[in-house]
Design an enzyme around this catalytic site. Structure first.
Site, PDB file in Angstrom:
ATOM      1  CB  CYS A 113      50.353  43.662  21.317  1.00 53.36           C
ATOM      2  SG  CYS A 113      51.313  43.006  20.222  1.00 53.36           S
ATOM      3  CG  HIS A 155      50.282  42.340  25.349  1.00 57.34           C
ATOM      4  ND1 HIS A 155      49.966  41.096  24.506  1.00 57.34           N
ATOM      5  CD2 HIS A 155      51.376  42.567  24.587  1.00 57.34           C
ATOM      6  CE1 HIS A 155      50.883  40.921  23.568  1.00 57.34           C
ATOM      7  NE2 HIS A 155      51.803  41.980  23.516  1.00 57.34           N
ATOM      8  CG  ASN A 215      53.855  39.290  22.471  1.00 59.02           C
ATOM      9  OD1 ASN A 215      52.513  39.202  22.065  1.00 59.02           O
ATOM     10  ND2 ASN A 215      54.444  40.284  22.271  1.00 59.02           N
TER      11      ASN A 215
HETATM   12  N1  COA Z   1      69.049  33.610  22.076  1.00 54.89           N
HETATM   13  C1  COA Z   1      70.468  34.101  22.541  1.00 54.89           C
HETATM   14  N2  COA Z   1      70.886  35.342  22.377  1.00 54.89           N
HETATM   15  C2  COA Z   1      70.192  36.263  21.866  1.00 54.89           C
HETATM   16  C3  COA Z   1      68.878  36.039  21.407  1.00 54.89           C
HETATM   17  C4  COA Z   1      68.424  34.744  21.590  1.00 54.89           C
HETATM   18  N3  COA Z   1      67.287  34.435  21.241  1.00 54.89           N
HETATM   19  N4  COA Z   1      68.550  37.187  20.860  1.00 54.89           N
HETATM   20  C5  COA Z   1      69.421  37.959  21.242  1.00 54.89           C
HETATM   21  N5  COA Z   1      70.613  37.453  21.753  1.00 54.89           N
HETATM   22  C6  COA Z   1      71.764  38.143  21.973  1.00 54.89           C
HETATM   23  C7  COA Z   1      72.074  39.369  21.217  1.00 54.89           C
HETATM   24  O1  COA Z   1      72.541  38.953  19.940  1.00 54.89           O
HETATM   25  C8  COA Z   1      72.937  40.056  21.964  1.00 54.89           C
HETATM   26  O2  COA Z   1      74.349  39.648  21.961  1.00 54.89           O
HETATM   27  P1  COA Z   1      75.669  40.554  22.157  1.00 54.89           P
HETATM   28  O3  COA Z   1      75.658  41.335  23.340  1.00 54.89           O
HETATM   29  O4  COA Z   1      76.687  39.640  21.832  1.00 54.89           O
HETATM   30  O5  COA Z   1      75.301  41.575  20.770  1.00 54.89           O
HETATM   31  C9  COA Z   1      72.629  39.849  23.382  1.00 54.89           C
HETATM   32  O6  COA Z   1      71.955  38.676  23.400  1.00 54.89           O
HETATM   33  C10 COA Z   1      71.624  40.918  24.030  1.00 54.89           C
HETATM   34  O7  COA Z   1      70.437  41.301  23.076  1.00 54.89           O
HETATM   35  P2  COA Z   1      69.749  42.555  23.461  1.00 54.89           P
HETATM   36  O8  COA Z   1      68.686  42.726  22.209  1.00 54.89           O
HETATM   37  O9  COA Z   1      70.298  43.574  24.195  1.00 54.89           O
HETATM   38  O10 COA Z   1      68.762  41.673  24.744  1.00 54.89           O
HETATM   39  P3  COA Z   1      67.863  42.650  25.680  1.00 54.89           P
HETATM   40  O11 COA Z   1      68.441  42.312  27.008  1.00 54.89           O
HETATM   41  O12 COA Z   1      67.440  43.997  25.190  1.00 54.89           O
HETATM   42  O13 COA Z   1      66.664  41.480  25.481  1.00 54.89           O
HETATM   43  C11 COA Z   1      64.467  41.500  24.708  1.00 54.89           C
HETATM   44  C12 COA Z   1      66.007  41.719  24.298  1.00 54.89           C
HETATM   45  C13 COA Z   1      63.617  41.397  23.094  1.00 54.89           C
HETATM   46  C14 COA Z   1      64.152  40.295  25.519  1.00 54.89           C
HETATM   47  C15 COA Z   1      63.967  42.828  25.071  1.00 54.89           C
HETATM   48  O14 COA Z   1      64.546  43.716  24.421  1.00 54.89           O
HETATM   49  C16 COA Z   1      62.450  42.963  25.540  1.00 54.89           C
HETATM   50  O15 COA Z   1      61.776  41.946  26.323  1.00 54.89           O
HETATM   51  N6  COA Z   1      61.726  43.574  24.808  1.00 54.89           N
HETATM   52  C17 COA Z   1      60.527  44.042  24.798  1.00 54.89           C
HETATM   53  C18 COA Z   1      60.121  43.167  23.554  1.00 54.89           C
HETATM   54  C19 COA Z   1      58.433  43.036  23.620  1.00 54.89           C
HETATM   55  O16 COA Z   1      57.944  42.613  24.358  1.00 54.89           O
HETATM   56  N7  COA Z   1      57.893  43.166  22.383  1.00 54.89           N
HETATM   57  C20 COA Z   1      56.404  43.201  22.067  1.00 54.89           C
HETATM   58  C21 COA Z   1      55.807  43.894  22.634  1.00 54.89           C
HETATM   59  S1  COA Z   1      54.080  43.936  22.156  1.00 54.89           S
END
Ligand code: COA
Length: 321
Positions: A111, A248, A278
């Site tokens: 990225c 980004h 993204n």
């Molecule tokens: N739809 C519905 N539910 C989803 C899901 C989706 N697309 N993806 C995950 N879940 C669920 C999970 O299974 C989990 O359920 P559970 O609590 O029953 O186990 C719950 O949602 C929470 O998952 P979690 O991974 O803890 O979510 P989070 O609050 O950490 O959010 C991201 C996940 C990816 C949005 C967040 O971590 C994030 O934005 N990270 C940065 C990622 C990024 O920007 N990467 C690229 C950088 S270049």
């Protein structure tokens, strides 16, 4: 001698996939995706390729500034999803646009790819080796996503952005910062070529992007404001002098956290992630092109750019437009 961005272009695939469309094929919802990320839709490639989108973005950037392909000395494409291992995407762009004088190669900084390419071009331009460079960030991330991993695949999209960069007597790039933390690299990884020689069989589950979202989030909200602060200070400016922060486009929450840490109003952070998701290396140049075409960028404005992600890598720059 300065390094200026003199033209921009971008290209998104024709097909738009909304969060509701995704909810029809996997267990997710518009509410979950948009509330956690700010993403409402993304463009996914069907007939488009990383090269075809790069070529279109490059043509638009060249038209935007009125240079000819023959004036381009250097083409660098930042990508993790080139169509071929070789030839590089940049070589194909060189041939397609007829920039036959240009030296062309790809780089992989995920990225941060466009930002790394920009800083490499700046180094070349400042030595006097080249005068005009075409810098592209381009991705077809949909082909390296695990579409059964809803926590990752909903975040990403496809597209390309380009900028024409030129050595110029006027000031442009005022400062930049780049960094890498390879120790944490496995929190966002993709092994996309398996070794099927007679001795080794690579497990297929390693072939797609896998990500520890919370670790990546923590990395972004600490490293990005620190890098921006350092770059702004190196440019002899204060945070309040920056007109726009073109970052980004990973996640709206990351942008909001960076704005809060820098004590900058969120409206100085333009966004494209709502309609693009993204797009890794393509995010920053697509956003820059959208800002340019909306007329947001005025001569003399101070613009901070920042890319961050896989590697882990990060890179920031402050430009006078
Ligand atoms: N739809 C519905 N539910 C989803 C899901 C989706 N697309 N993806 C995950 N879940 C669920 C999970 O299974 C989990 O359920 P559970 O609590 O029953 O186990 C719950 O949602 C929470 O998952 P979690 O991974 O803890 O979510 P989070 O609050 O950490 O959010 C991201 C996940 C990816 C949005 C967040 O971590 C994030 O934005 N990270 C940065 C990622 C990024 O920007 N990467 C690229 C950088 S270049």
């Amino acid at each position: 001698m300065g390094t200026r961005i003199i033209g921009t272009g971008s290209c998104l695939p024709k097909t738009v996939v909304t969060n509701d469309d995704l909810a029809k094929i996997m267990d997710t919802s518009d509410e979950w995706i948009s509330s956690r990320t700010g993403i409402r839709e993304r463009h996914l490639a069907k007939e488009e390729t990383t090269t075809s989108m790069s070529v279109e973005a490059a043509r638009r950037a060249i038209e935007n500034v009125g240079v000819t392909a023959q004036e381009i000395d250097l083409i660098i494409v930042g990508t993790v999803s080139a169509d071929h291992v070789t030839p590089a995407c940049a070589c194909e762009v060189q041939a397609e646009i007829g920039a036959y004088r240009a030296v062309a190669f790809d780089i992989n900084a995920a990225c941060s790819g466009f930002m790394f390419a920009l800083n490499i071009a700046n180094a070349y331009l400042q030595t006097g080796a080249y005068r005009t460079a075409l810098i592209i960030g381009a991705e077809t991330l949909s082909k390296i996503m695990d579409w059964s991993d809803r926590s990752t695949c909903v975040l990403f999209g496809d597209g390309a952005g380009a900028a024409v960069v030129r050595a110029d007597e006027r000031e442009g790039l005022l400062a930049f910062d780049q960094g890498t933390d390879g120790v944490k690299g496995r929190v966002l990884a993709c092994q996309n070529r398996s070794n099927n020689n007679p001795l080794v069989k690579t497990p297929t589950e390693l072939q797609y992007v896998h990500m520890d979202g919370q670790e990546v989030y923590r990395f972004a909200v600490t490293q990005v404001p620190a890098s921006l602060q350092k770059t702004i200070e190196a440019a002899g400016l204060a945070v309040g002098d920056i007109d726009y922060f073109a970052l980004h486009q990973a996640n709206l929450r990351i942008l909001q956290a960076v704005a809060k840490r820098l004590k900058v109003p969120e409206d100085r952070f333009p966004i494209s992630l709502d309609h693009c998701g993204n797009i890794s290396a393509a995010s920053v140049p697509i956003l820059l092109d959208e800002m340019n075409r909306k007329g947001l960028l005025k001569p003399g404005m101070k613009i901070a750019l920042s890319g961050f992600g896989g590697g882990l890598t990060w890179a920031s720059a402050v430009f006078q437009w």
